[in-house]
Design a protein around this motif. Sequence first.
Motif, PDB file in Angstrom:
ATOM      1  N   PHE A 100      44.169  40.566  51.698  1.00  0.00           N
ATOM      2  CA  PHE A 100      44.175  41.636  50.766  1.00  0.00           C
ATOM      3  C   PHE A 100      43.528  41.074  49.513  1.00  0.00           C
ATOM      4  O   PHE A 100      43.997  40.115  48.942  1.00  0.00           O
ATOM      5  CB  PHE A 100      45.369  42.258  50.392  1.00  0.00           C
ATOM      6  N   ASN A 101      42.560  42.152  48.952  1.00  0.00           N
ATOM      7  CA  ASN A 101      42.131  41.803  47.662  1.00  0.00           C
ATOM      8  C   ASN A 101      41.887  43.289  46.937  1.00  0.00           C
ATOM      9  O   ASN A 101      41.204  44.101  47.647  1.00  0.00           O
ATOM     10  CB  ASN A 101      40.779  41.029  47.814  1.00  0.00           C
ATOM     11  N   LEU A 102      42.175  43.352  45.588  1.00  0.00           N
ATOM     12  CA  LEU A 102      42.355  44.421  45.033  1.00  0.00           C
ATOM     13  C   LEU A 102      40.797  45.014  44.846  1.00  0.00           C
ATOM     14  O   LEU A 102      40.694  46.164  44.973  1.00  0.00           O
ATOM     15  CB  LEU A 102      42.848  44.469  43.743  1.00  0.00           C
ATOM     16  N   VAL A 103      39.886  44.389  44.383  1.00  0.00           N
ATOM     17  CA  VAL A 103      38.541  44.742  44.236  1.00  0.00           C
ATOM     18  C   VAL A 103      37.986  45.175  45.540  1.00  0.00           C
ATOM     19  O   VAL A 103      37.263  46.100  45.841  1.00  0.00           O
ATOM     20  CB  VAL A 103      37.789  43.492  43.432  1.00  0.00           C
ATOM     21  N   GLY A 104      38.190  44.300  46.529  1.00  0.00           N
ATOM     22  CA  GLY A 104      37.591  44.463  47.775  1.00  0.00           C
ATOM     23  C   GLY A 104      38.287  45.879  48.404  1.00  0.00           C
ATOM     24  O   GLY A 104      37.614  46.575  49.263  1.00  0.00           O
TER      25      GLY A 104
ATOM     26  N   ALA B 182      37.718  51.619  34.936  1.00  0.00           N
ATOM     27  CA  ALA B 182      38.397  50.604  35.309  1.00  0.00           C
ATOM     28  C   ALA B 182      38.624  49.596  34.289  1.00  0.00           C
ATOM     29  O   ALA B 182      39.824  49.248  33.824  1.00  0.00           O
ATOM     30  CB  ALA B 182      37.931  50.080  36.626  1.00  0.00           C
ATOM     31  N   PRO B 183      37.577  49.111  33.704  1.00  0.00           N
ATOM     32  CA  PRO B 183      38.101  48.048  32.575  1.00  0.00           C
ATOM     33  C   PRO B 183      38.809  48.734  31.249  1.00  0.00           C
ATOM     34  O   PRO B 183      39.646  48.063  30.800  1.00  0.00           O
ATOM     35  CB  PRO B 183      36.516  47.679  32.094  1.00  0.00           C
ATOM     36  N   LEU B 184      38.752  50.000  30.923  1.00  0.00           N
ATOM     37  CA  LEU B 184      39.607  50.443  29.866  1.00  0.00           C
ATOM     38  C   LEU B 184      41.116  50.550  30.343  1.00  0.00           C
ATOM     39  O   LEU B 184      41.814  50.164  29.462  1.00  0.00           O
ATOM     40  CB  LEU B 184      38.991  51.848  29.453  1.00  0.00           C
ATOM     41  N   VAL B 185      41.050  51.104  31.622  1.00  0.00           N
ATOM     42  CA  VAL B 185      42.576  51.210  31.835  1.00  0.00           C
ATOM     43  C   VAL B 185      43.118  49.707  32.155  1.00  0.00           C
ATOM     44  O   VAL B 185      44.253  49.771  31.913  1.00  0.00           O
ATOM     45  CB  VAL B 185      42.373  52.125  33.281  1.00  0.00           C
ATOM     46  N   SER B 186      42.452  48.784  32.437  1.00  0.00           N
ATOM     47  CA  SER B 186      42.857  47.653  32.893  1.00  0.00           C
ATOM     48  C   SER B 186      43.273  46.968  31.406  1.00  0.00           C
ATOM     49  O   SER B 186      44.142  46.340  31.345  1.00  0.00           O
ATOM     50  CB  SER B 186      41.925  46.720  33.457  1.00  0.00           C
ATOM     51  N   THR B 187      42.376  47.196  30.467  1.00  0.00           N
ATOM     52  CA  THR B 187      42.686  46.597  29.284  1.00  0.00           C
ATOM     53  C   THR B 187      43.956  47.166  28.456  1.00  0.00           C
ATOM     54  O   THR B 187      44.741  46.454  28.014  1.00  0.00           O
ATOM     55  CB  THR B 187      41.476  46.936  28.279  1.00  0.00           C
ATOM     56  N   LEU B 188      44.040  48.513  28.508  1.00  0.00           N
ATOM     57  CA  LEU B 188      45.027  49.172  28.205  1.00  0.00           C
ATOM     58  C   LEU B 188      46.401  48.623  28.705  1.00  0.00           C
ATOM     59  O   LEU B 188      47.530  48.409  28.338  1.00  0.00           O
ATOM     60  CB  LEU B 188      44.974  50.707  28.387  1.00  0.00           C
ATOM     61  N   TRP B 189      46.323  48.417  30.307  1.00  0.00           N
ATOM     62  CA  TRP B 189      47.617  48.220  30.895  1.00  0.00           C
ATOM     63  C   TRP B 189      47.860  46.789  30.279  1.00  0.00           C
ATOM     64  O   TRP B 189      49.157  46.414  30.406  1.00  0.00           O
ATOM     65  CB  TRP B 189      47.368  48.373  32.372  1.00  0.00           C
ATOM     66  N   THR B 190      46.851  45.971  30.509  1.00  0.00           N
ATOM     67  CA  THR B 190      47.407  44.538  29.969  1.00  0.00           C
ATOM     68  C   THR B 190      48.203  44.555  28.728  1.00  0.00           C
ATOM     69  O   THR B 190      48.909  43.819  28.433  1.00  0.00           O
ATOM     70  CB  THR B 190      46.180  43.661  29.942  1.00  0.00           C
ATOM     71  N   VAL B 191      47.410  45.174  27.624  1.00  0.00           N
ATOM     72  CA  VAL B 191      47.957  45.343  26.382  1.00  0.00           C
ATOM     73  C   VAL B 191      49.281  45.715  26.231  1.00  0.00           C
ATOM     74  O   VAL B 191      50.191  45.290  25.515  1.00  0.00           O
ATOM     75  CB  VAL B 191      46.976  45.983  25.223  1.00  0.00           C
TER      76      VAL B 191
ATOM     77  N   PHE C 208      31.414  56.042  40.493  1.00  0.00           N
ATOM     78  CA  PHE C 208      30.813  55.259  39.379  1.00  0.00           C
ATOM     79  C   PHE C 208      31.707  55.589  38.014  1.00  0.00           C
ATOM     80  O   PHE C 208      31.822  54.643  37.196  1.00  0.00           O
ATOM     81  CB  PHE C 208      29.484  55.628  39.366  1.00  0.00           C
ATOM     82  N   PHE C 209      32.188  56.768  37.795  1.00  0.00           N
ATOM     83  CA  PHE C 209      32.981  57.120  36.498  1.00  0.00           C
ATOM     84  C   PHE C 209      34.300  56.212  36.872  1.00  0.00           C
ATOM     85  O   PHE C 209      34.639  55.630  35.815  1.00  0.00           O
ATOM     86  CB  PHE C 209      33.182  58.692  36.898  1.00  0.00           C
TER      87      PHE C 209
END
Length: 368
Positions: free
Chosen positions: A49-53, A97-106, A91-92
């Motif tokens: 399993f790989n999340l990106v894949g 995804a980067p925005l959601v990932s950044t917000l989640w990490t912060v 594509f949207f």
Amino acid sequence: MSTLTDAPSGTRSNTRNRLTSGQLPRLINWYTIAGSVVLSAAILSLLGFNLVGFVVLAAVIYLAGISVMSIVVENRRRAMDRFVRGLIVVFFLVALAPLVSTLWTVLANGLGVMSWGFITNVGGKATINPDTLEVVRSSGAWQAIVGTLEITGLATLFSVPIGLMTAIYLVEYAQPEQWLRRTVTFLVDVMTGIPSIVAGLFAFSLFTLIFGPKAFSGLSASVALSVLMIPIVVRSSEEMLRLVPTDLREASYALGVTKFVTIVKIVIPTAIAGIATGVTLAIARVIGETAPIFIAASFTNSLNVNPFADAMQTLPVMAYTSYKFPDQNQALSQSEAWGAALLLIILVIILNLAARLVAMIFAPKSSR
């Protein structure tokens, strides 16, 4: 006679059959997404399993599945429409995804340190624990919040009048082929692409020449941020002023109103919603800058409310220095960095909501 009558009828029937087609169920997209997720998870559970894949494979399965089903049940035109719509959504989500990932990490790292004491206390103060006689450093971001608000406020105070007046000149007074207009437009375009660290070096050099070496101050940092804000304010205000209908200006002139009064009473109130949005975008652009403030205002853990002297701390600089240069309590420094980043995001959200409120209050009311 009957043969002639039947032929056109048969032709119409065949034409109607070619143009009409079946219809997939209304919730077929959600069914296909669920099936794609399950199938992708099943395949990757066997391969590792790989999340990106997993996300990529689920998207490919969904696009292929919805296209094949649409071709079989509907027609090629509807299948292509579903495929393109699905591709746009994919594509949207990839862009999101980067925005959601950044917000989640912060949020995940910053909520643990977030408290009223962290917001209102000044960090860096050393106290002695009476039980263990150990030196304990206090955790707080009040000095960074004050510095961020003061430096950004001064930069806004410098940038908005200059940017708005420049936009008014370019739209209302300057002729299209005037050399000064072309020069100002060229300089604004050049300023738009200036790296932020260059703006910081400019402000630091300017204040060093005037006040001597190590002339760190909040005023110097605000000048650096103004260099970055002015072109954004000019461009956004210029576009908003151009959207004001020419008929409004001509109607004002026909009543004998002067050009200056027309601009103040008609043009600017009509475009005030867009101008406020542009100013907010400019503030959001510079409030998270680290390099120019780090160069022009340096950093400190003490509270400094005087922007005209000594170093000042801001939230982005606090996040950088706490993470890059931790003290002996490394865990505390890193938690402070995440807390400062979360406070910065909250501050930007508050500014955006304030801009929306200003736009709603001052926008021209449309009559029914």
